[in-house]
Design a protein around this motif. Structure first.
Motif, PDB file in Angstrom:
ATOM      1  N   ALA A 123       0.830  -1.212   0.000  1.00  0.00           N
ATOM      2  CA  ALA A 123       0.000   0.000   0.000  1.00  0.00           C
ATOM      3  C   ALA A 123       0.862   1.259   0.000  1.00  0.00           C
ATOM      4  O   ALA A 123       0.586   2.217  -0.741  1.00  0.00           O
ATOM      5  N   MET A 124       1.925   1.277   0.794  1.00  0.00           N
ATOM      6  CA  MET A 124       2.798   2.458   0.843  1.00  0.00           C
ATOM      7  C   MET A 124       3.615   2.603  -0.437  1.00  0.00           C
ATOM      8  O   MET A 124       3.911   3.727  -0.856  1.00  0.00           O
ATOM      9  N   LEU A 125       3.988   1.484  -1.062  1.00  0.00           N
ATOM     10  CA  LEU A 125       4.703   1.568  -2.341  1.00  0.00           C
ATOM     11  C   LEU A 125       3.814   2.181  -3.413  1.00  0.00           C
ATOM     12  O   LEU A 125       4.271   2.991  -4.229  1.00  0.00           O
ATOM     13  N   GLY A 126       2.531   1.823  -3.379  1.00  0.00           N
ATOM     14  CA  GLY A 126       1.576   2.467  -4.290  1.00  0.00           C
ATOM     15  C   GLY A 126       1.455   3.959  -4.015  1.00  0.00           C
ATOM     16  O   GLY A 126       1.366   4.767  -4.937  1.00  0.00           O
ATOM     17  N   GLU A 127       1.449   4.329  -2.732  1.00  0.00           N
ATOM     18  CA  GLU A 127       1.402   5.751  -2.371  1.00  0.00           C
ATOM     19  C   GLU A 127       2.633   6.496  -2.858  1.00  0.00           C
ATOM     20  O   GLU A 127       2.550   7.641  -3.310  1.00  0.00           O
ATOM     21  N   VAL A 128       3.789   5.853  -2.762  1.00  0.00           N
ATOM     22  CA  VAL A 128       5.030   6.513  -3.187  1.00  0.00           C
ATOM     23  C   VAL A 128       4.998   6.780  -4.687  1.00  0.00           C
ATOM     24  O   VAL A 128       5.319   7.886  -5.137  1.00  0.00           O
ATOM     25  N   TYR A 129       4.608   5.781  -5.472  1.00  0.00           N
ATOM     26  CA  TYR A 129       4.571   5.987  -6.921  1.00  0.00           C
ATOM     27  C   TYR A 129       3.449   6.919  -7.338  1.00  0.00           C
ATOM     28  O   TYR A 129       3.541   7.605  -8.347  1.00  0.00           O
ATOM     29  N   GLU A 130       2.372   6.935  -6.557  1.00  0.00           N
ATOM     30  CA  GLU A 130       1.267   7.844  -6.851  1.00  0.00           C
ATOM     31  C   GLU A 130       1.655   9.293  -6.554  1.00  0.00           C
ATOM     32  O   GLU A 130       1.211  10.211  -7.235  1.00  0.00           O
ATOM     33  N   ARG A 131       2.478   9.481  -5.546  1.00  0.00           N
ATOM     34  CA  ARG A 131       2.861  10.835  -5.134  1.00  0.00           C
ATOM     35  C   ARG A 131       4.311  11.150  -5.519  1.00  0.00           C
ATOM     36  O   ARG A 131       5.043  11.795  -4.786  1.00  0.00           O
TER      37      ARG A 131
END
Length: 171
Positions: free
Chosen positions: A42-50
């Motif tokens: 979930a945090m890896l998705g947040e990193v690439y999203e932001r």
């Protein structure tokens, strides 16, 4: 388990069926690994999203450690919220189990340290799961390993000056 006990001049037999008891942290390893992987994804998705936000933070002047700390703090807040809500829902679900026809009886045994342990486990899982994505966020902000300009010394007389600039040019 069979037990015999005397009462009022007679001997009674008591039989208890199968029962399972868990103690220690051995049974929590697999769920803890699953939670760590879930938080990490979930945090890896947040990193690439932001990604642009991380680049903006770098342009404003935050160093890679500060950018990583932003994502770890976000995971920490998620861990505290998830641990608190999970403990509250877990304790209150014992009261709801009476409504369903389960073939086994469940008794809750609660100690005062369990809320603290639940909160510590959720914080530990959130920080451990967000550590790799936080490092990825800092790498997005500073993709080069060379952090400063380097001039090659010593140089022979008549040779050109060579300066390594921390910048990549793609084809």
């Amino acid at each position: 388990v069979e037990a015999f006990y005397p009462m009022f001049g007679r001997v009674y037999q008591m039989r208890i069926g199968l029962y399972r008891g868990e103690s220690g942290f051995g049974s929590t390893i697999v769920p803890l690994v699953i939670v760590v992987l879930n938080v990490g994804i979930a945090m890896l998705g947040e990193v690439y999203e932001r990604k642009r936000e991380a680049l903006t933070m770098s342009c404003v002047g935050l160093n890679p450690l500060h950018i990583s700390a932003v994502f770890v703090a976000e995971a920490l807040i998620i861990g505290v919220m998830a641990g608190t809500l999970g403990y509250i829902f877990g304790i209150s679900s014992y009261r709801l189990m009476v409504l369903f026809p389960f073939p086994f009886g469940v008794r809750q045994k609660v100690e005062a340290t369990w809320p603290i342990l639940a909160l510590c486990f959720s914080i530990f899982a959130a920080i451990l799961g967000s550590s790799l994505p936080a490092v990825r966020a800092s790498i997005i902000a500073t993709p080069s390993l060379t952090k400063r300009w380097i001039m090659a010394w010593p140089r022979a007389p008549g040779e050109p000056w060579v300066i390594d600039i921390p910048f990549e040019v793609h084809e």
